[in-house]
Design an enzyme around this catalytic site. Structure first.
Site, PDB file in Angstrom:
ATOM      1  N   GLY A   1     -12.670  72.310 -44.638  1.00  0.00           N
ATOM      2  CA  GLY A   1     -12.965  72.464 -46.060  1.00  0.00           C
ATOM      3  C   GLY A   1     -11.821  72.120 -46.988  1.00  0.00           C
ATOM      4  N   GLU A   2     -12.158  71.955 -48.255  1.00  0.00           N
ATOM      5  CA  GLU A   2     -11.173  71.697 -49.300  1.00  0.00           C
ATOM      6  C   GLU A   2     -11.030  72.996 -50.106  1.00  0.00           C
ATOM      7  OE1 GLU A   2      -8.849  69.655 -50.394  1.00  0.00           O
ATOM      8  OE2 GLU A   2      -8.685  70.950 -52.147  1.00  0.00           O
TER       9      GLU A   2
ATOM     10  N   CYS B   1     -12.800  62.204 -46.111  1.00  0.00           N
ATOM     11  CA  CYS B   1     -11.662  61.416 -45.609  1.00  0.00           C
ATOM     12  C   CYS B   1     -12.077  60.815 -44.257  1.00  0.00           C
ATOM     13  CB  CYS B   1     -10.427  62.299 -45.460  1.00  0.00           C
ATOM     14  SG  CYS B   1      -9.960  63.091 -47.024  1.00  0.00           S
TER      15      CYS B   1
ATOM     16  N   CYS C   1      -8.420  69.494 -37.067  1.00  0.00           N
ATOM     17  CA  CYS C   1      -9.286  68.561 -37.804  1.00  0.00           C
ATOM     18  C   CYS C   1     -10.770  68.736 -37.520  1.00  0.00           C
ATOM     19  CB  CYS C   1      -8.877  67.133 -37.538  1.00  0.00           C
ATOM     20  SG  CYS C   1      -8.713  66.819 -35.801  1.00  0.00           S
TER      21      CYS C   1
ATOM     22  N   GLU D   1     -14.209  77.187 -37.946  1.00  0.00           N
ATOM     23  CA  GLU D   1     -13.198  77.454 -36.933  1.00  0.00           C
ATOM     24  C   GLU D   1     -11.892  77.899 -37.573  1.00  0.00           C
ATOM     25  OE1 GLU D   1     -13.165  73.552 -35.302  1.00  0.00           O
ATOM     26  OE2 GLU D   1     -11.638  72.896 -36.692  1.00  0.00           O
TER      27      GLU D   1
ATOM     28  N   SER E   1      -2.152  66.510 -49.308  1.00  0.00           N
ATOM     29  CA  SER E   1      -2.493  65.517 -48.278  1.00  0.00           C
ATOM     30  C   SER E   1      -2.437  64.143 -48.914  1.00  0.00           C
ATOM     31  CB  SER E   1      -3.887  65.815 -47.715  1.00  0.00           C
ATOM     32  OG  SER E   1      -3.864  67.065 -47.067  1.00  0.00           O
ATOM     33  N   LEU E   2      -1.272  63.510 -48.851  1.00  0.00           N
ATOM     34  CA  LEU E   2      -1.069  62.239 -49.552  1.00  0.00           C
ATOM     35  C   LEU E   2      -1.556  61.066 -48.673  1.00  0.00           C
ATOM     36  CD1 LEU E   2       0.056  61.350 -52.317  1.00  0.00           C
ATOM     37  CD2 LEU E   2       2.179  60.757 -51.140  1.00  0.00           C
ATOM     38  N   HIS E   3      -0.974  60.938 -47.493  1.00  0.00           N
ATOM     39  CA  HIS E   3      -1.390  59.948 -46.476  1.00  0.00           C
ATOM     40  C   HIS E   3      -1.180  58.480 -46.843  1.00  0.00           C
ATOM     41  CE1 HIS E   3      -2.801  63.378 -44.322  1.00  0.00           C
ATOM     42  NE2 HIS E   3      -3.867  63.572 -45.056  1.00  0.00           N
TER      43      HIS E   3
ATOM     44  N   CYS F   1     -10.882  62.199 -40.703  1.00  0.00           N
ATOM     45  CA  CYS F   1     -11.016  63.638 -40.444  1.00  0.00           C
ATOM     46  C   CYS F   1     -12.416  63.945 -39.931  1.00  0.00           C
ATOM     47  CB  CYS F   1     -10.737  64.420 -41.725  1.00  0.00           C
ATOM     48  SG  CYS F   1     -11.085  66.179 -41.590  1.00  0.00           S
TER      49      CYS F   1
ATOM     50  N   SER G   1      -3.570  73.797 -48.683  1.00  0.00           N
ATOM     51  CA  SER G   1      -3.512  72.345 -48.494  1.00  0.00           C
ATOM     52  C   SER G   1      -4.685  71.695 -49.221  1.00  0.00           C
ATOM     53  CB  SER G   1      -3.585  72.031 -46.994  1.00  0.00           C
ATOM     54  OG  SER G   1      -3.492  70.645 -46.771  1.00  0.00           O
TER      55      SER G   1
ATOM     56  N   CYS H   1      -4.497  79.331 -39.049  1.00  0.00           N
ATOM     57  CA  CYS H   1      -5.020  78.223 -39.839  1.00  0.00           C
ATOM     58  C   CYS H   1      -6.491  78.540 -40.082  1.00  0.00           C
ATOM     59  CB  CYS H   1      -4.842  76.947 -39.022  1.00  0.00           C
ATOM     60  SG  CYS H   1      -5.615  75.509 -39.753  1.00  0.00           S
TER      61      CYS H   1
ATOM     62  N   ASN I   1      -4.571  62.711 -35.085  1.00  0.00           N
ATOM     63  CA  ASN I   1      -5.365  63.205 -33.971  1.00  0.00           C
ATOM     64  C   ASN I   1      -6.666  62.397 -34.015  1.00  0.00           C
ATOM     65  OD1 ASN I   1      -6.293  64.776 -31.909  1.00  0.00           O
ATOM     66  ND2 ASN I   1      -6.642  66.598 -33.158  1.00  0.00           N
TER      67      ASN I   1
ATOM     68  N   CYS J   1     -17.082  69.858 -45.246  1.00  0.00           N
ATOM     69  CA  CYS J   1     -16.204  69.448 -46.335  1.00  0.00           C
ATOM     70  C   CYS J   1     -16.845  68.260 -47.038  1.00  0.00           C
ATOM     71  CB  CYS J   1     -14.828  69.047 -45.790  1.00  0.00           C
ATOM     72  SG  CYS J   1     -13.619  68.631 -47.072  1.00  0.00           S
TER      73      CYS J   1
HETATM   74  N1  SAH Z   1      -8.943  69.665 -47.277  1.00  0.00           N
HETATM   75  C1  SAH Z   1      -7.575  70.058 -47.177  1.00  0.00           C
HETATM   76  C2  SAH Z   1      -7.259  70.987 -46.023  1.00  0.00           C
HETATM   77  C3  SAH Z   1      -7.865  70.712 -44.667  1.00  0.00           C
HETATM   78  S1  SAH Z   1      -7.206  69.502 -43.601  1.00  0.00           S
HETATM   79  C4  SAH Z   1      -6.675  68.856 -47.134  1.00  0.00           C
HETATM   80  O1  SAH Z   1      -7.179  67.766 -46.963  1.00  0.00           O
HETATM   81  O2  SAH Z   1      -5.485  68.999 -47.323  1.00  0.00           O
HETATM   82  C5  SAH Z   1      -5.552  69.917 -43.212  1.00  0.00           C
HETATM   83  C6  SAH Z   1      -4.699  68.688 -42.962  1.00  0.00           C
HETATM   84  O3  SAH Z   1      -5.082  68.009 -41.748  1.00  0.00           O
HETATM   85  C7  SAH Z   1      -4.799  67.663 -44.072  1.00  0.00           C
HETATM   86  O4  SAH Z   1      -3.521  67.177 -44.395  1.00  0.00           O
HETATM   87  C8  SAH Z   1      -5.646  66.594 -43.429  1.00  0.00           C
HETATM   88  O5  SAH Z   1      -5.491  65.358 -44.063  1.00  0.00           O
HETATM   89  C9  SAH Z   1      -5.143  66.611 -42.001  1.00  0.00           C
HETATM   90  N2  SAH Z   1      -6.036  65.955 -41.043  1.00  0.00           N
HETATM   91  C10 SAH Z   1      -7.376  65.857 -41.069  1.00  0.00           C
HETATM   92  N3  SAH Z   1      -7.835  65.153 -40.022  1.00  0.00           N
HETATM   93  C11 SAH Z   1      -6.761  64.788 -39.299  1.00  0.00           C
HETATM   94  C12 SAH Z   1      -6.589  64.025 -38.101  1.00  0.00           C
HETATM   95  N4  SAH Z   1      -7.627  63.518 -37.457  1.00  0.00           N
HETATM   96  N5  SAH Z   1      -5.326  63.856 -37.651  1.00  0.00           N
HETATM   97  C13 SAH Z   1      -4.273  64.386 -38.309  1.00  0.00           C
HETATM   98  N6  SAH Z   1      -4.373  65.104 -39.445  1.00  0.00           N
HETATM   99  C14 SAH Z   1      -5.610  65.301 -39.940  1.00  0.00           C
END
Ligand code: SAH
Length: 383
Positions: free
Chosen positions: A188-189, A137, A364, A113, A245-247, A140, A222, A126, A321, A133
């Protein structure tokens, strides 16, 4: 998690699809490579530039419109240089048409997508870099299904070119007609598909007819934080924006939220990010999904503030989300505001990302999962 894998795990199971790379497309090659290919096909080399001008310059892919090519060879050239890579399966629109999400089927049946987002001053797409992927995570949706395969360079580029054509048709009301920004935040990454992603970036920034002519500063890659790949990207002659993507600011929690942290720790990945910023002069974007009672405590804001203070960094807070069946939810607004306040007090530039496309499962991987579950959609429009 209730979402189903897009591809059956057992390749011999009934209905199983075998993932395979697509046919070669002109966007896989630089202009010299396209000339060589055209010559191989027995055509004069300058045809490479003509077809490239249609595809990248005019966003035209229908051979019938390529009237400067001899009618006898038009179909054959288009067939060899512009094989169909993306078949639109459905398109969803929301935000009064300013956000459009496209679901594509690839030649082997894989689903990916992309999202087109219009703003008064810019148009962003985007895009996806892989089908599925492998980073797993847990918050996601894409991460739940596992990796199907890498996308080819042209499959990545074609998402942007296709949606640039949609924008050029005036479909995004109240926005400029020209695509200006690309973010690798779809499925994807990107750094796990390094060579193809870097080649795709080169096509996106090369001036037409070699490429789409976007500015490097308007491209964001990203990543979950693949440290060697971040370092390699810093050594390319590129200066795209890096989003990390630190989180979580601590290894205990990040080991769970971004499992690759078990391999490269917070300190290591931030080190690589600061080296990237120093090499490119570009501020690194720190992505942080706000998850209720998981990573949104005031002490974590303070710890994050201490890690980022004085660095070339900007924090992008993303309201979570929630994915179908997930045990996690977005942080309440007052908690989010307190988190922002503490980061700003620490001198860290911070914004909260808008929730574009929320009602069509933006950001996501949920659209592909929804297609797989055959869910009905109310905001559906014809692709
Ligand atoms: N794999 C890469 C790029 C794809 S995801 C990465 O992880 O950075 C793009 C962003 O959306 C990332 O920061 C990811 O952590 C975030 N993301 C994924 N699922 C999400 C969700 N359910 N709610 C909010 N952000 C989300």
């Amino acid at each position: 998690m209730t979402s189903l894998p897009l591809i059956p795990v057992d390749p011999d199971a009934p209905g199983a699809r075998r993932a395979s790379m697509p046919p070669r497309h002109l966007a896989d090659l630089d202009l010299a490579g396209r000339r060589a290919l055209v010559t191989e096909l027995g055509e004069p080399a300058f045809r490479a530039k003509q077809v490239s001008t249609h595809y990248f310059g005019r966003l035209v892919r229908d051979p019938a419109q390529m009237t400067d090519l001899p009618a006898a060879t038009r179909e054959r050239l288009a067939d060899r240089l512009l094989p169909r890579l993306l078949t639109p399966v459905r398109e969803l629109a929301c935000d009064d048409g300013a956000t459009r999400k496209a679901l594509w089927r690839l030649h082997d049946g894989s689903l990916v997508e992309s999202v087109l987002m219009g703003y008064p001053d810019r148009v962003t797409v985007c895009i996806s870099s892989q089908a599925g992927c492998g980073m797993a995570c847990p918050f996601c949706a894409t991460g739940q299904a596992g990796l199907t395969r890498n996308l080819s360079t042209a499959e990545i580029v074609d998402q942007a070119v296709y949606l640039a054509g949609v924008a050029a048709s005036g479909a995004v009301a109240g926005s400029p007609p020209r695509l200006s920004h690309v973010v690798f935040m779809g499925m994807g990454e990107p750094l796990a598909n390094y060579n193809r992603v870097v080649a795709a970036i080169r096509r996106l920034i090369a001036p037409a007819p070699e490429g789409l002519g976007l500015s490097q500063r308007h491209i964001t890659v990203s990543t979950v934080g693949l440290v060697p790949a971040i370092r390699r990207l810093a050594s390319e002659d590129l200066s795209v924006t890096l989003a990390l993507s630190l989180h979580a600011p601590d290894d205990d929690l990040r080991d769970e939220l971004v499992p690759v942290n078990q391999r490269w720790k917070v300190a290591e990945v931030l080190d690589a990010a600061w080296d990237y910023a120093a090499a490119t002069g570009r501020r690194v974007s720190i992505e942080y999904a706000m998850i209720k009672n998981v990573n949104d405590q005031p002490w974590r804001a303070d710890l994050l503030g201490r890690l980022l203070a004085g660095k070339l960094a900007h924090v992008n807070l993303i309201p979570l989300n929630p994915t179908p069946g997930s045990r996690w939810d977005a942080s309440p607004k007052p908690v989010e505001r307190e988190f922002v306040r503490r980061l700003r007090d620490a001198g860290v530039s911070t914004t909260v990302r808008d929730t574009r496309g929320r009602e069509i499962d933006g950001a996501c991987g949920q659209l592909a999962a929804a297609e797989d579950r055959d869910t009905d959609r109310t905001t559906e429009t014809t692709a």
